[in-house]
Design a protein around this motif. Sequence first.
Motif, mmCIF file in Angstrom:
data_model
loop_
_atom_site.group_PDB
_atom_site.id
_atom_site.type_symbol
_atom_site.label_atom_id
_atom_site.label_comp_id
_atom_site.label_asym_id
_atom_site.label_seq_id
_atom_site.Cartn_x
_atom_site.Cartn_y
_atom_site.Cartn_z
ATOM 1 N N GLY A 1 -21.438 -2.077 25.585
ATOM 2 C CA GLY A 1 -21.791 -2.756 26.926
ATOM 3 C C GLY A 1 -21.872 -1.782 28.205
ATOM 4 N N ALA A 2 -20.986 -0.613 28.091
ATOM 5 C CA ALA A 2 -20.841 -0.080 29.295
ATOM 6 C C ALA A 2 -20.169 1.432 28.775
ATOM 7 N N VAL A 3 -20.729 2.503 29.449
ATOM 8 C CA VAL A 3 -20.206 3.809 29.022
ATOM 9 C C VAL A 3 -19.664 4.549 30.306
ATOM 10 N N GLY A 4 -18.544 5.205 30.489
ATOM 11 C CA GLY A 4 -18.203 5.887 31.614
ATOM 12 C C GLY A 4 -16.952 6.804 31.302
ATOM 13 N N ASN A 5 -16.123 6.693 32.453
ATOM 14 C CA ASN A 5 -14.813 7.769 32.414
ATOM 15 C C ASN A 5 -13.416 6.929 33.089
ATOM 16 N N ASP A 6 -12.691 7.081 32.295
ATOM 17 C CA ASP A 6 -11.408 6.400 32.907
ATOM 18 C C ASP A 6 -10.706 7.339 33.845
ATOM 19 N N LYS A 7 -9.848 6.989 34.472
ATOM 20 C CA LYS A 7 -8.773 7.810 35.573
ATOM 21 C C LYS A 7 -7.975 8.837 34.710
ATOM 22 N N TYR A 8 -7.763 8.877 33.642
ATOM 23 C CA TYR A 8 -7.126 9.906 32.921
ATOM 24 C C TYR A 8 -8.116 10.925 32.224
ATOM 25 N N GLY A 9 -9.444 10.842 32.591
ATOM 26 C CA GLY A 9 -10.202 11.928 31.949
ATOM 27 C C GLY A 9 -10.804 11.588 30.707
ATOM 28 N N THR B 1 -9.782 -14.552 27.490
ATOM 29 C CA THR B 1 -10.241 -13.658 28.847
ATOM 30 C C THR B 1 -10.131 -12.209 28.580
ATOM 31 N N LYS B 2 -9.684 -12.023 27.330
ATOM 32 C CA LYS B 2 -9.364 -10.480 26.906
ATOM 33 C C LYS B 2 -10.235 -9.804 25.726
ATOM 34 N N ASP B 3 -11.515 -10.638 25.612
ATOM 35 C CA ASP B 3 -12.069 -10.148 24.381
ATOM 36 C C ASP B 3 -12.949 -8.952 24.776
ATOM 37 N N TYR B 4 -12.276 -7.604 24.554
ATOM 38 C CA TYR B 4 -13.047 -6.350 25.022
ATOM 39 C C TYR B 4 -12.363 -5.442 23.776
ATOM 40 N N MET B 5 -13.033 -4.188 23.839
ATOM 41 C CA MET B 5 -12.621 -3.125 22.906
ATOM 42 C C MET B 5 -12.838 -1.799 23.798
ATOM 43 N N ILE B 6 -11.936 -1.123 23.447
ATOM 44 C CA ILE B 6 -12.083 0.470 24.259
ATOM 45 C C ILE B 6 -12.311 1.616 23.171
ATOM 46 N N ILE B 7 -13.429 2.436 23.252
ATOM 47 C CA ILE B 7 -13.815 3.287 22.292
ATOM 48 C C ILE B 7 -13.780 4.635 23.122
ATOM 49 N N GLU B 8 -12.871 5.466 22.591
ATOM 50 C CA GLU B 8 -13.091 6.919 23.230
ATOM 51 C C GLU B 8 -14.016 7.851 22.570
ATOM 52 N N LEU B 9 -14.864 8.297 23.509
ATOM 53 C CA LEU B 9 -16.059 9.140 22.675
ATOM 54 C C LEU B 9 -15.750 10.457 22.419
ATOM 55 N N VAL B 10 -16.273 10.960 21.583
ATOM 56 C CA VAL B 10 -16.130 12.513 21.008
ATOM 57 C C VAL B 10 -16.754 13.435 22.074
ATOM 58 N N PRO B 11 -16.465 14.596 22.225
ATOM 59 C CA PRO B 11 -16.858 15.476 23.081
ATOM 60 C C PRO B 11 -18.423 15.935 22.720
#
Length: 280
Positions: A51-59, A118-128
């Motif tokens: 749904g969306a791609v970006g960065n978090d505040k921890y890098g 209200t909390k139906d989401y998944m967080i994926i950390e992308l590879v370098p």
Amino acid sequence: MIRRWCVLVLSLTVLWTVAAGAARAETGKRVHNGMQILFSPSTPSAFCTIGAVGNDKYGHRIAISAGHCLNDPDGTYADREIPDDVAPVYDRADPAFGPIGHVRYFKDPEGSQTGHMTKDYMIIELVPQVTLSSQGPYLKQTGEVRVPGGTASPNALRPALDSERLLATGNEELIVAGQTGVWFGTIMDTTGGIYRSPAAHLPGDSGGPAVRHVPGSELPSQENGFQAEGPWAGITKAITLSLPPFEYTSSANILADLRARDAVTPGGVYGAGFEVTGNP
């Protein structure tokens, strides 16, 4: 009664037994909104969508999808951080590349469709080895929805940030993309921070992108190649028995829940402070 439309859920125990493999040591694979993803290359018909791609505040480099795409009947991983690489994620169009990332958090589907909808989401950390992009097949995402003074997400701390406030019912439109192309429709309801709209989707589009139609901007049409752009507004959630039947988890709910969880466990929450990438 809400009927879960995406029945393509996988046991995380099964995912854990799948050999992750190593992503090829090459750069340039774009990861973007609207990308279809697998949790095991052996089941290509069981897919969801980014749904969306970006960065978090921890890098961390982050992609967001729907939590109900995974099922964890033993409760080993659901609703908690997953620092280990036990749940790889693959590009459905190119599983041979290897994992594009690993699931770091998801909300258990039983909860997401009922009391914790209200909390139906998944967080994926992308590879370098991948490149982040704001441009999907149909939608370009321009930051996040910000609503000064609007109704706050039920997941928000007080005071809520502008990005944790909901679009108004009746005079705001979502533009969404999935397997059948791009659609738009008025937000008819925001109960629990879940948008209901006639903008259509299909099974497999779970987690896919929704943006706000900025007044005065072009709507998708044959003339513009069915392209549109706008701030990230949410992700595809469900098809229900209500009218209109199509539901979307608001970005406000997701961002608010990430901030609330990060307030409890500072530094330990993947996705906290998420911002959509500005990369083209």
